[in-house]
Design an enzyme around this catalytic site. Structure first.
Site, PDB file in Angstrom:
ATOM      1  N   PRO A 136       0.811  -1.216   0.000  1.00  0.00           N
ATOM      2  CA  PRO A 136       0.000   0.000   0.000  1.00  0.00           C
ATOM      3  C   PRO A 136       0.848   1.271   0.000  1.00  0.00           C
ATOM      4  O   PRO A 136       1.832   1.372   0.736  1.00  0.00           O
ATOM      5  CB  PRO A 136      -0.816  -0.127   1.289  1.00  0.00           C
ATOM      6  N   CYS A 137       0.457   2.223  -0.846  1.00  0.00           N
ATOM      7  CA  CYS A 137       1.295   3.397  -1.069  1.00  0.00           C
ATOM      8  C   CYS A 137       0.694   4.691  -0.528  1.00  0.00           C
ATOM      9  O   CYS A 137       1.238   5.763  -0.748  1.00  0.00           O
ATOM     10  CB  CYS A 137       1.541   3.557  -2.566  1.00  0.00           C
TER      11      CYS A 137
END
Length: 271
Positions: A136-137
């Protein structure tokens, strides 16, 4: 609730004039890209021509972490690799992945509960050539708050843990380019050091633009590639110039009306 289909082809309406859509910010990461290209200290990064890719001589395998609905799985499968296992926490995305890749050993749940060795043991402990994934960014993206303390950022270390358990030949990790500049580059350094600490000292990073490879979508990504043999880290050379990028309308203009589903980010985004 009745879904509303937005018109993808702007036209003038005297009663309700439509605002002209902003052009994508193609140069947002040009400076970072130039700096990476000038970095002569990376002796392992190499760009290869993919216009005529030879057939694979062996049956290479991979594991896809944070696989979503299977975008990376699909790409590697098209390249001739075999998906052995995948991990995704979203039940909706997992259901899609299972439907599209029924032979892949899929784990739907929190990656912190995923034991790679136990999972692969169930299918005979095959050798894994590549581990891929995009943790996840949200904590790194320039579209968000770029909060280094975002709890989702810790999932990168789960990615590293699984890699250390599987010990593949190569590791490929994608994320937003903003991950390279957050905290003045200290996050990028931490990523490199984390891979080195588990036996992958030969690591490279480059920014690739999806549209440059025929994808009808402006989506630049930082791609980390590492290996444990001192081999080159290959990146594909761009296939299209900016003038040749395909518009998104070419792919989705025929889609029917839909109802937004916020929990899977199925909503329009205005740039």
């Amino acid at each position: 609730m009745q879904g509303t289909q937005l018109d993808l082809f702007p036209h003038e309406d005297e009663r309700n004039p439509i605002k002209k859509q902003k052009q994508p910010k193609l140069g947002r990461y040009e400076r970072i890209q130039r700096e990476l290209d000038r970095d002569n200290s990376d002796q392992y990064k190499t760009f290869v021509d993919i216009s005529s890719v030879p057939s694979l001589l062996s049956k290479y395998t991979f594991v896809d972490l944070f696989c979503g609905a299977g975008g990376i799985t699909q790409g590697l499968s098209q390249a001739g690799l075999t998906p052995l296992a995948s991990v995704e926490i979203s039940p909706i995305a997992s259901a899609t992945h299972k439907k599209n890749f029924p032979k892949c050993h899929h784990f739907c749940g929190d990656i912190e509960q995923f034991s790679a060795q136990d999972w692969l043991q169930q299918i005979g402990s095959p050798e894994v050539n590549v581990v891929v994934g995009g943790p996840p960014c949200q904590g790194f993206s320039v579209a968000g708050k770029r909060d280094p303390k975002d709890p989702r950022n810790r999932l990168f270390y789960e990615f590293v843990r699984v890699v250390s358990e599987i010990r593949p030949w190569y590791v490929v990790m994608e994320n937003v380019p903003g991950i390279l500049t957050i905290q003045k580059g200290s996050v990028k350094t931490a990523i490199i050091e984390a891979f080195k600490s588990i036996g992958y000292p030969h690591i490279s990073v480059a920014i690739l633009e999806s549209a440059a490879y025929g994808v009808p979508h402006i989506r630049p990504r930082a791609i980390f590639i590492a290996n444990r043999f001192g081999m080159p880290n290959p990146y594909p050379k761009s296939q299209l110039s900016i003038e040749e990028y395909k518009p998104i309308e070419s792919a989705i203009s025929d889609l029917p009306d839909y109802t937004p589903i916020p929990e899977i980010n199925h909503e329009w985004t205005y740039i």
